[in-house]
Design a protein around this motif. Structure first.
Motif, PDB file in Angstrom:
ATOM      1  N   UNK A   1      -8.947   8.136  -8.365  1.00 21.25           N
ATOM      2  CA  UNK A   1      -7.900   7.192  -8.734  1.00 21.25           C
ATOM      3  C   UNK A   1      -6.838   7.132  -7.653  1.00 21.25           C
TER       4      UNK A   1
ATOM      5  N   UNK B   1       0.826  -1.208   0.000  1.00 20.81           N
ATOM      6  CA  UNK B   1       0.000   0.000   0.000  1.00 20.81           C
ATOM      7  C   UNK B   1       0.856   1.252   0.000  1.00 20.81           C
TER       8      UNK B   1
ATOM      9  N   UNK C   1      -6.868  11.955   7.476  1.00 13.52           N
ATOM     10  CA  UNK C   1      -7.150  10.641   6.871  1.00 13.52           C
ATOM     11  C   UNK C   1      -5.998  10.153   6.003  1.00 13.52           C
TER      12      UNK C   1
ATOM     13  N   UNK D   1      -0.592  -0.483  -4.766  1.00 15.42           N
ATOM     14  CA  UNK D   1      -1.574   0.598  -4.796  1.00 15.42           C
ATOM     15  C   UNK D   1      -0.900   1.940  -4.563  1.00 15.42           C
TER      16      UNK D   1
ATOM     17  N   UNK E   1      -0.330   4.277  -0.870  1.00 17.76           N
ATOM     18  CA  UNK E   1      -1.280   5.383  -1.024  1.00 17.76           C
ATOM     19  C   UNK E   1      -1.750   5.911   0.327  1.00 17.76           C
TER      20      UNK E   1
ATOM     21  N   UNK F   1      -2.959   9.355   0.604  1.00 17.42           N
ATOM     22  CA  UNK F   1      -4.299   9.729   0.154  1.00 17.42           C
ATOM     23  C   UNK F   1      -5.325   9.261   1.193  1.00 17.42           C
ATOM     24  N   UNK F   2      -5.269   7.984   1.527  1.00 18.70           N
ATOM     25  CA  UNK F   2      -6.103   7.441   2.607  1.00 18.70           C
ATOM     26  C   UNK F   2      -5.255   6.453   3.375  1.00 18.70           C
ATOM     27  N   UNK F   3      -4.951   6.760   4.613  1.00 16.71           N
ATOM     28  CA  UNK F   3      -4.133   5.870   5.437  1.00 16.71           C
ATOM     29  C   UNK F   3      -4.786   4.512   5.620  1.00 16.71           C
ATOM     30  N   UNK F   4      -3.958   3.520   5.907  1.00 14.09           N
ATOM     31  CA  UNK F   4      -4.453   2.164   6.129  1.00 14.09           C
ATOM     32  C   UNK F   4      -5.214   2.078   7.451  1.00 14.09           C
TER      33      UNK F   4
ATOM     34  N   UNK G   1      -2.411  -1.402  -9.609  1.00 11.46           N
ATOM     35  CA  UNK G   1      -3.404  -1.673  -8.554  1.00 11.46           C
ATOM     36  C   UNK G   1      -3.956  -3.089  -8.717  1.00 11.46           C
TER      37      UNK G   1
END
Lengths: 394, 394
Positions: free
Chosen positions: A394, A16, A206, A343, A18, A21-24, A338
């Protein structure tokens, strides 16, 4: 010690990149949500504002964020979205410089910061101007007609970092108020709000802070100016005595005056749980790990994929915790990645963006990701019709 | 058929008469939260914006709320807090009447509505005035210098209802824009936004709609004016093409332009789940049930407790879905009631407030509550030191 992979639930087979953009999802998230929903809301109902101390939660979470951005307890208010917090900061700053009419930002800023500033000055309609030079020209553009300098420290596309100390100093020397957007900084790089002397900072939670989709934003105000702030968004929970139900607004004599409406308790609780993963993290160690990961990533990708052009600064000292590559077929290539479990995300027009989150990434992840990227790029695996259709996000 | 008690989890021994402050937890809440957190966020990560259709969730929820307030699909945007939505509506309305300088409200309005309007006009600083006559004097106060009439339909203290049709008609006849706050209306009484012809409405969802603590707010704009609205809070998710990342703001050609920042997906999902309980509810039937419950409550309490003075209108047609009694020892009495499982709330200076939510209350609840109230009041059970200490929220 980093990473702290055991605190996160990353799906099997996924690398991961990303988290910018949005944390896990922290493993603690679900249990905390269940506690808030079934025990606090479900069993305590309205009483939970007191018995579960929901009223204090925004400030508690604010204090925890303060600790991650070099700010003292009590200096950070939480709630709303980053867009709203930008608006609050700009509106407050403009009122601190009533004789000036310019907001200085840059054309690499995240669009919503510019939109919110423009919406504000269109609403005020007194001849304000929003100036957006190129990021590298900002320092030179700080003139004595500038009321507010509003910048995002880490560029969302390229990861390029502004020099917070130097720009703040120049802005204040010219008599301007300084606002930093820490969207890609909080939890990504060491931030020293107190040392910067900047009047305001805003950010979201986030991304690197892992608060979950749409978790609340934050705003920092330098303690010595808090009580001069005249809130544009004068909501009841920023009132000195919200439950006195007075007809007139009297702002709280603290950063609480930057609260607005009823706080989103479930999302604040998820954020609070996510911040547990930050307990005891040394930001210098985090930064060192981030640089190690990003440098390794650049080396591994560049050596395998001459087709990709580095769109981030080479010097890690001037780069946040992300690396971007420009590639004409970047959208399709990211879809292909992806599909294979790597990702990242794509930002128009041609940026493939990869974020590095040392809380849950290690060097093995980076090498494995580089191998998949090499496969997708080297073998033109992106050139499949199924990767060409654009989705909304995306 | 009402009630639908099987859809809610009310704790054993509790009669919950505070759904007008924080609605009870639908049984579906926890499963939905778990789905969003562990499956969507946890497993899909950033992809969930597409795969779980998070991007469409604000509009989906908005359409469901529209159905409950007599508004067409596409006319309601969700997000933020009610305070923010008030600000958006007032700012938009003022720009629709650039030659006028008065906002007319009333002194019974919920304070945050007044604070937000005041914060806006202080920010614009062009000689605007916020007028707040007594609620019964509003109609007479609508003059041709009024730009905006902004009222809460149901008074939060007493439940008194404004006549939405008559006031909207008078406001528009005087050339003013009409904004209704439906905080205590949505899910409480039938609302006919289309029939009212009002330009704007705003509301919250954690009361009668049971969305959970801090669930997002909503804003309605009359479809024929949407594309004239110049958003003050010009956030990226109100942009016509958010992911094009344009430097300039171009509002969406729909109610979406009243969206601002990244939506709170977990809380929106809880709200979406809560709205399932409203599927197929006939608002006329709900209103009839609400009136039956409140009339029974008044009769049962008045017959037992001459000490309590009705602070709500006697005529149920001019009362929302709540009943208030004034009592000098109201604060302590409410604590004593809560201690005995009858949960209402207190609003300064002396109002004991009880809300009626026909989704999860029946006549047996009302009679049982009245018996506990009679015991507490008749036997001075409130006169215990432990009930005198004020907590922050009541």
């Amino acid at each position: 010690m980093l990473p702290r992979k055991d605190l996160f639930d990353i799906p099997e087979g996924v690398i991961y990149l990303d988290g910018n953009s949005l944390g896990a999802m922290p493993k603690a998230a679900q249990a905390r949500a269940s506690q808030v929903i079934t025990q606090e809301w479900g069993k305590e109902l309205i009483k939970a504002w007191n018995t579960a101390d929901w009223m204090a939660l925004p400030q508690k979470v604010g204090d925890r964020i303060a600790g991650l951005i070099g700010a003292p307890a009590g200096s950070v208010a939480t709630g709303d979205t980053l867009s709203i917090k930008v608006y609050q900061a700009v509106a407050a700053a403009l009122r601190m410089r009533p004789d000036r009419r310019v907001i200085l930002s840059d054309n690499g800023n995240f669009p919503t910061d510019l939109y919110m500033a423009q919406g504000l000055i269109d609403t005020i309609d007194k001849g304000y101007e929003l100036r957006t030079p190129a990021p590298e020209d900002v320092l030179a553009a700080i003139s004595d007609d500038v009321a507010v300098v509003m910048l995002t420290q880490v560029d969302y596309r390229t990861g390029r970092m502004h020099d917070m100390q130097a720009i703040t100093k120049a802005a204040q020397a010219a008599g301007a108020v300084m606002i930093w957007d820490l969207a890609h900084s909080a939890g990504a790089v060491p931030v020293d709000m107190t040392g910067s002397n900047a009047e305001f900072a805003v950010g979201c939670t986030y991304k690197y802070l892992n608060g979950g989709p749409g978790s609340p934003a934050f705003i920092y105000a330098r303690p010595d100016i808090v009580n001069q702030i005249e809130p544009a968004l004068a909501g009841w929970l920023g009132h000195d005595a919200p439950f006195a139900m007075e007809l007139g607004y009297r702002p709280a004599m603290s950063t609480e005056r930057l609260r607005v409406g009823t706080p989103p308790i479930v999302q604040l609780s998820l954020l609070d749980a996510a911040l547990d993963a930050w307990e005891g993290v040394d930001m210098a160690e985090l930064r060192a790990a981030s640089i190690e990961l990003s440098e390794l990533f650049i080396k591994e990708v560049e050596s395998r994929c001459p087709q990709l052009k580095l769109a981030s600064p080479c010097d890690p000292e001037t780069r946040g915790s992300q690396v971007s590559f420009a590639f004409d077929h970047g959208y399709a290539a990211m879809q292909a990645l992806i599909d294979r479990g790597v990702i990242g995300d794509f930002r128009a027009p041609d940026i493939m963006r990869f974020g590095f989150t040392p809380l849950y990434l290690d060097k093995d992840d980076i090498i494995a990701a580089a191998e998949v990227i090499a496969d997708v790029i080297g073998n033109d695996l992106w050139d499949d019709p199924k990767y060409q259709t654009k989705s909304r996000v995306t």
